[in-house]
Design a protein around this motif. Structure first.
Motif, PDB file in Angstrom:
ATOM      1  N   ILE A 569       0.855  -1.197   0.000  1.00  0.00           N
ATOM      2  CA  ILE A 569       0.000   0.000   0.000  1.00  0.00           C
ATOM      3  C   ILE A 569       0.882   1.235   0.000  1.00  0.00           C
ATOM      4  CG2 ILE A 569      -1.605   1.338   1.426  1.00  0.00           C
ATOM      5  CD1 ILE A 569      -2.844  -1.329   2.289  1.00  0.00           C
ATOM      6  N   GLU A 570       2.006   1.151   0.700  1.00  0.00           N
ATOM      7  CA  GLU A 570       2.977   2.243   0.684  1.00  0.00           C
ATOM      8  C   GLU A 570       3.763   2.213  -0.630  1.00  0.00           C
ATOM      9  OE1 GLU A 570       4.344   2.623   5.349  1.00  0.00           O
ATOM     10  OE2 GLU A 570       5.468   1.324   3.999  1.00  0.00           O
ATOM     11  N   PRO A 571       3.852   3.319  -1.336  1.00  0.00           N
ATOM     12  CA  PRO A 571       4.687   3.357  -2.538  1.00  0.00           C
ATOM     13  C   PRO A 571       6.133   3.748  -2.228  1.00  0.00           C
ATOM     14  CG  PRO A 571       3.387   5.356  -2.395  1.00  0.00           C
ATOM     15  CD  PRO A 571       3.025   4.523  -1.191  1.00  0.00           C
ATOM     16  N   PHE A 572       6.493   3.755  -0.931  1.00  0.00           N
ATOM     17  CA  PHE A 572       7.818   4.245  -0.525  1.00  0.00           C
ATOM     18  C   PHE A 572       8.941   3.402  -1.126  1.00  0.00           C
ATOM     19  CE2 PHE A 572       5.661   5.402   3.770  1.00  0.00           C
ATOM     20  CZ  PHE A 572       4.873   6.341   3.117  1.00  0.00           C
ATOM     21  N   PHE A 580      12.391   3.723  -8.388  1.00  0.00           N
ATOM     22  CA  PHE A 580      11.417   3.360  -9.414  1.00  0.00           C
ATOM     23  C   PHE A 580      11.893   2.219 -10.320  1.00  0.00           C
ATOM     24  CE2 PHE A 580      10.312   7.764  -8.396  1.00  0.00           C
ATOM     25  CZ  PHE A 580       8.948   7.672  -8.218  1.00  0.00           C
ATOM     26  N   LEU A 581      12.904   1.491  -9.906  1.00  0.00           N
ATOM     27  CA  LEU A 581      13.409   0.368 -10.704  1.00  0.00           C
ATOM     28  C   LEU A 581      12.766  -0.927 -10.203  1.00  0.00           C
ATOM     29  CD1 LEU A 581      17.173   1.389 -10.924  1.00  0.00           C
ATOM     30  CD2 LEU A 581      15.365   1.758 -12.612  1.00  0.00           C
ATOM     31  N   ARG A 582      11.511  -1.124 -10.558  1.00  0.00           N
ATOM     32  CA  ARG A 582      10.754  -2.305 -10.147  1.00  0.00           C
ATOM     33  C   ARG A 582       9.831  -2.736 -11.280  1.00  0.00           C
ATOM     34  NH1 ARG A 582       7.793  -1.935  -4.511  1.00  0.00           N
ATOM     35  NH2 ARG A 582       7.839  -4.198  -4.797  1.00  0.00           N
ATOM     36  N   GLU A 583       8.997  -3.743 -10.987  1.00  0.00           N
ATOM     37  CA  GLU A 583       8.015  -4.160 -11.963  1.00  0.00           C
ATOM     38  C   GLU A 583       7.107  -2.978 -12.311  1.00  0.00           C
ATOM     39  OE1 GLU A 583       8.755  -5.646  -9.205  1.00  0.00           O
ATOM     40  OE2 GLU A 583       9.187  -7.773  -9.552  1.00  0.00           O
ATOM     41  N   TRP A 584       6.604  -2.967 -13.531  1.00  0.00           N
ATOM     42  CA  TRP A 584       5.901  -1.798 -14.053  1.00  0.00           C
ATOM     43  C   TRP A 584       4.674  -1.419 -13.214  1.00  0.00           C
ATOM     44  CZ3 TRP A 584       0.790  -1.890 -15.394  1.00  0.00           C
ATOM     45  CH2 TRP A 584       0.208  -3.146 -15.585  1.00  0.00           C
ATOM     46  N   TYR A 585       3.985  -2.431 -12.658  1.00  0.00           N
ATOM     47  CA  TYR A 585       2.761  -2.120 -11.923  1.00  0.00           C
ATOM     48  C   TYR A 585       3.057  -1.409 -10.607  1.00  0.00           C
ATOM     49  CZ  TYR A 585       4.137  -6.916 -10.674  1.00  0.00           C
ATOM     50  OH  TYR A 585       4.846  -8.043 -10.343  1.00  0.00           O
ATOM     51  N   TYR A 586       4.213  -1.726  -9.968  1.00  0.00           N
ATOM     52  CA  TYR A 586       4.585  -0.973  -8.774  1.00  0.00           C
ATOM     53  C   TYR A 586       4.959   0.459  -9.134  1.00  0.00           C
ATOM     54  CZ  TYR A 586       4.820  -5.390  -6.185  1.00  0.00           C
ATOM     55  OH  TYR A 586       4.527  -6.581  -5.574  1.00  0.00           O
ATOM     56  N   VAL A 587       5.686   0.608 -10.240  1.00  0.00           N
ATOM     57  CA  VAL A 587       6.080   1.941 -10.692  1.00  0.00           C
ATOM     58  C   VAL A 587       4.840   2.754 -11.057  1.00  0.00           C
ATOM     59  CG1 VAL A 587       7.340   3.233 -12.452  1.00  0.00           C
ATOM     60  CG2 VAL A 587       8.330   1.148 -11.485  1.00  0.00           C
ATOM     61  N   ALA A 588       3.895   2.116 -11.745  1.00  0.00           N
ATOM     62  CA  ALA A 588       2.661   2.811 -12.129  1.00  0.00           C
ATOM     63  C   ALA A 588       1.887   3.261 -10.893  1.00  0.00           C
ATOM     64  CB  ALA A 588       1.804   1.894 -12.997  1.00  0.00           C
ATOM     65  N   ALA A 592       1.280   7.104 -10.044  1.00  0.00           N
ATOM     66  CA  ALA A 592      -0.103   7.577 -10.021  1.00  0.00           C
ATOM     67  C   ALA A 592      -0.344   8.499  -8.829  1.00  0.00           C
ATOM     68  CB  ALA A 592      -1.059   6.387  -9.970  1.00  0.00           C
ATOM     69  N   TRP A 593       0.221   8.143  -7.680  1.00  0.00           N
ATOM     70  CA  TRP A 593       0.048   9.002  -6.509  1.00  0.00           C
ATOM     71  C   TRP A 593       0.748  10.335  -6.699  1.00  0.00           C
ATOM     72  CZ3 TRP A 593      -3.676   8.763  -3.368  1.00  0.00           C
ATOM     73  CH2 TRP A 593      -4.228   7.562  -2.963  1.00  0.00           C
ATOM     74  N   LEU A 594       1.917  10.325  -7.330  1.00  0.00           N
ATOM     75  CA  LEU A 594       2.620  11.587  -7.553  1.00  0.00           C
ATOM     76  C   LEU A 594       1.894  12.441  -8.591  1.00  0.00           C
ATOM     77  CD1 LEU A 594       6.343  10.385  -7.468  1.00  0.00           C
ATOM     78  CD2 LEU A 594       5.050  11.555  -5.684  1.00  0.00           C
ATOM     79  N   LEU A 595       1.354  11.805  -9.610  1.00  0.00           N
ATOM     80  CA  LEU A 595       0.590  12.551 -10.604  1.00  0.00           C
ATOM     81  C   LEU A 595      -0.681  13.128  -9.976  1.00  0.00           C
ATOM     82  CD1 LEU A 595       0.944  10.241 -13.737  1.00  0.00           C
ATOM     83  CD2 LEU A 595       1.961  12.510 -13.405  1.00  0.00           C
ATOM     84  N   LEU A 596      -1.330  12.320  -9.140  1.00  0.00           N
ATOM     85  CA  LEU A 596      -2.520  12.812  -8.446  1.00  0.00           C
ATOM     86  C   LEU A 596      -2.165  13.982  -7.545  1.00  0.00           C
ATOM     87  CD1 LEU A 596      -5.553  12.393  -7.933  1.00  0.00           C
ATOM     88  CD2 LEU A 596      -4.929  10.835  -6.061  1.00  0.00           C
ATOM     89  N   GLY A 597      -0.928  13.938  -6.994  1.00  0.00           N
ATOM     90  CA  GLY A 597      -0.495  15.011  -6.112  1.00  0.00           C
ATOM     91  C   GLY A 597      -0.388  16.358  -6.796  1.00  0.00           C
ATOM     92  N   THR A 598      -0.331  16.376  -8.124  1.00  0.00           N
ATOM     93  CA  THR A 598      -0.276  17.660  -8.834  1.00  0.00           C
ATOM     94  C   THR A 598      -1.625  18.373  -8.816  1.00  0.00           C
ATOM     95  OG1 THR A 598      -0.791  16.621 -10.974  1.00  0.00           O
ATOM     96  CG2 THR A 598       1.545  16.808 -10.365  1.00  0.00           C
TER      97      THR A 598
END
Length: 697
Positions: A569-572, A580-588, A592-598
């Motif tokens: 649940i934590e994207p930390f 951000f060097l992980r499987e694509w779904y974790y990166v997405a 998404a949270w950072l994009l929502l933060g805008t």
């Protein structure tokens, strides 16, 4: 509401049961053994098995670590390994069986963890093994053996190493009686005393075992073998065994009993086999040293040794024995041989040990009955002839961690102390600074880069859940010391609980929180439309993080092996730990949270973050309301409430400290006479009042 969730979490603890580690079955263990080895019999109830070679002979031991050294990792679960040791205490193989370390489960992946364990092959449990890199005096000349850690996961591999060594040493003590626990003694070449035979005897450096035929007969008295040695009956006073023992590991002693050629050959032997202790035995009577079936370079069949209740392995050194002419004639005419034993396996010549001579008799002509008696010669050599290297003991794991991270801990300590000092002593001047917002963003940038990406100090709910699991299962909290960098950030956050509530960490020390704040400013710069839930929905959504926290606490008890999964649940881990060097779904998910933060100010922090919920509960320790309020705050003035992006100010003007992120925006307004509405109105009234009236008032 926060108190409700504390009670809810405690109730979960009362009605759940902890998970217990289970032993692998014998078939499961056997499937993991690589040929030519195979699994033998179980040796105890802790999962220790024999390791057999292709010929079916014992070749070592196999065991799991979790049953003997279940040190909790950061998830609260132990790291379990399959270990194979040879009889001399050397690692044949170490395999990772199971773990819940979050950084490896879905962060760095399993490969680096498996590769770490490959380093143990060929190393000994007697080696001083440590995880890390040399520092200070522990450089290339140190006796410490360094294992490469795993970047971003050093704390986890330290826990694994401590578990592995604790289990291996326990097996060694129980099953490998004689493995040295420290560096062995070595002959002291600096002793140059000129010794002779009489001096050796007088100083107790020569052991002597003498028994007559009559004394040996007495050992067999009353048995079927009592009359089976006619020679002993005929000459009862004649010697049966006249055994002399000299430990010739020390050059000064060897020089006294060997001639020049024998001494030179012994020196050459010692250069090749530097860990072997040579023992000279001489027999002048009829017992002899070995039987007719003896084979050179093997263990003597009539002599054995023991020290401290443990057997000492003796072998023929296969050396030509050339005795000094200063020895008594009867010794030079006797049978002599040089035996050897390995000091690394626990033999200490300076401590008393026993040489056992086996006396064998036969009764009957066809398939005779064999009778055996053992006689004992106790011996030791003066410690002055040996040097005892100081045992190189690895520092406690927490000190190793401190030393390996001291270059990071020093600037971190300065940063944390400065932040605590400024906010504790100069909060108002800080908020009044004209360039406060740029300064705050610079500090958040340092937090993101130094504490987050460089120092890997992003706190996580995983640590909280690990502590809960450890409390429930009665484990050890030592795992917290393996990551001193994060522990220092935790210490600052806890200090913040008392002084300001959750705000110090969530507003100033959380790297992912800082990234969300940067996202907000990017959104404003791009003039993106901002989303702000209504007051009703804002209040409802803020309960979500508490529900998630309660559910994760429940997972600790109901499904402990799934803790690492729900912690995603934590994207930390994605945004900070692995760049951000992980499987694509974790990166997405993290992106998404950072994009929502805008468009939604710190939405994850405000509504979803389970760590934030824990921090809010910890904030109940706050001892004061540190944000000043005026009588006009809330009625009629609502400026601070309107400006608070976190929705942490009530209509009444009170601060909701459980939701306050300590951004200091309201303090800035409060301190600014041009912005704070009550102060502006007061200034206007003062400007309209005639000076004479003001003086009269």
């Amino acid at each position: 509401m926060s108190r409700f969730f504390v009670l809810f979490a405690l109730a979960l603890c009362a009605f759940t049961l902890p998970a217990k580690a289970e032993l692998a079955t014998r078939d499961q263990m056997a499937s993991m053994i690589v040929p030519p080895f195979s699994l033998g019999e179980a040796l105890n109830d802790k999962g220790v098995y024999q390791l057999l070679n292709s010929g079916g002979a014992e070749a070592g031991f196999v065991f799991e670590t979790e049953q003997m050294a279940a040190l909790p990792g950061f998830s609260g679960a132990a790291i379990n390994m399959l270990v194979t040791l040879d009889p001399d205490g050397r690692f044949l193989d170490v395999k990772l069986l199971s773990h819940n370390e979050p950084i490896f489960v879905s962060g760095l992946g399993e490969a680096p963890f498996h590769k770490f364990f490959e380093q143990y092959r060929g190393m000994s449990i007697s080696d001083s093994l440590v995880v890390g890199t040399p520092y200070g005096r522990g450089g290339a000349g140190s006796d410490l053996v360094y294992l490469d850690g795993v970047t971003k996961a050093t704390a986890s591999v330290r826990i694994a190493h401590e578990s592995l060594m604790a289990a291996a040493l326990q097996v060694a003590r129980e099953k490998m009686s004689g493995i040295a626990s420290g560096p062995p003694v070595k002959p002291n070449a600096d002793i140059t005393d000129v010794l002779d035979w009489d001096t050796l005897v007088a100083d107790g450096l020569v052991g002597h075992l003498y028994m007559t035929n009559a004394e040996v007969d007495a050992l067999f008295a009353g048995s079927v073998w009592s009359d089976d040695d006619p020679e002993a009956t005929a000459e009862p006073d004649a010697p049966f065994i006249d055994l002399w023992l000299v430990d010739i590991g020390a050059p000064a002693i060897a020089r006294a009993v060997l001639d020049a050629d024998g001494f030179d050959e012994l020196q050459r032997f010692s250069e090749i086999s530097g860990d072997d202790e040579p023992l000279l035995v001489i027999e002048t009577a009829r017992h002899g040293l070995v039987s007719e079936d003896f084979v050179r370079n093997t263990a003597p069949d009539r002599l054995s040794a023991e020290q401290g209740g443990f057997p000492v392995a003796l072998r023929d050194a296969d050396l030509f024995v050339s005795l000094s002419r200063d020895l008594p004639r009867e010794l030079r005419n006797g049978t002599a041989m040089i035996l050897r034993t390995d000091r690394r396996l626990g033999f200490d010549p300076t401590q008393p040990w026993e040489l056992h001579a086996q006396i064998v008799r036969e009764h009957g002509m066809f398939q005779p009955e064999i009778g055996i008696r053992n006689v004992v010669l106790t011996h030791s050599t003066d410690a002055r002839f040996y040097t005892r290297p100081e045992a190189i003991k690895p520092l406690p794991a927490w000190r190793e961690a401190l030393l390996n991270r001291q270059s990071d801990l020093i600037p971190l300590g300065i940063l944390l102390i400065a932040l605590l000092a400024v906010q504790g002593a100069a909060l108002k001047p800080l908020a009044r600074l004209r360039n406060f917002v740029p300064l705050r963003l610079v500090i958040l940038g340092v937090v993101t880069v130094f504490i987050g990406w460089w120092g890997q100090g992003q706190l996580s709910i995983v640590t909280v859940l690990g502590v809960i699991r450890t409390v429930w299962e009665g484990g050890n909290f030592g795992f917290l010391l393996y990551d001193p960098f994060s522990l220092a950030v935790w210490a600052a956050a806890i200090i913040g609980f008392v002084a300001w509530g959750r705000g110090l960490f969530c507003g100033w020390l959380c790297p992912f929180g800082a990234l969300q704040e940067f996202a907000h400013y990017i959104g404003r710069a791009l003039r993106l439309p901002q989303i702000e839930p209504s007051a009703l929905w804002d209040a409802r959504l803020k309960y979500v993080k508490y529900v998630l926290l309660a559910g994760m606490i429940g997972t600790v008890f109901w499904a402990p092996n799934s803790v690492d999964k729900v912690a995603e649940i934590e994207p930390f881990k994605t945004a900070i730990t692995t760049f951000f060097l992980r499987e694509w779904y974790y990166v997405a998910y993290a992106a998404a949270w950072l994009l929502l933060g805008t468009v939604l100010f710190k939405g994850f922090c405000r509504y979803v973050c389970p760590l934030g919920a824990f921090m809010a509960i910890g904030g109940l320790l706050r001892r004061r309301d540190w944000i000043e309020r005026r009588a006009e705050c809330g009625s009629p003035c609502q400026l601070c409430k309107v400006k608070c992006n976190y929705g942490a100010i009530k209509k009444t003007g009170e601060i909701d400290y459980s939701e306050c992120f300590q951004c200091l925006d309201c303090v800035t307004i409060f301190e600014d006479p041009k912005t704070c509405v009550p102060r502006v109105l007061e200034a206007r009234r003062a400007s309209r009042t005639p000076p004479a009236q003001v003086a009269a008032e």
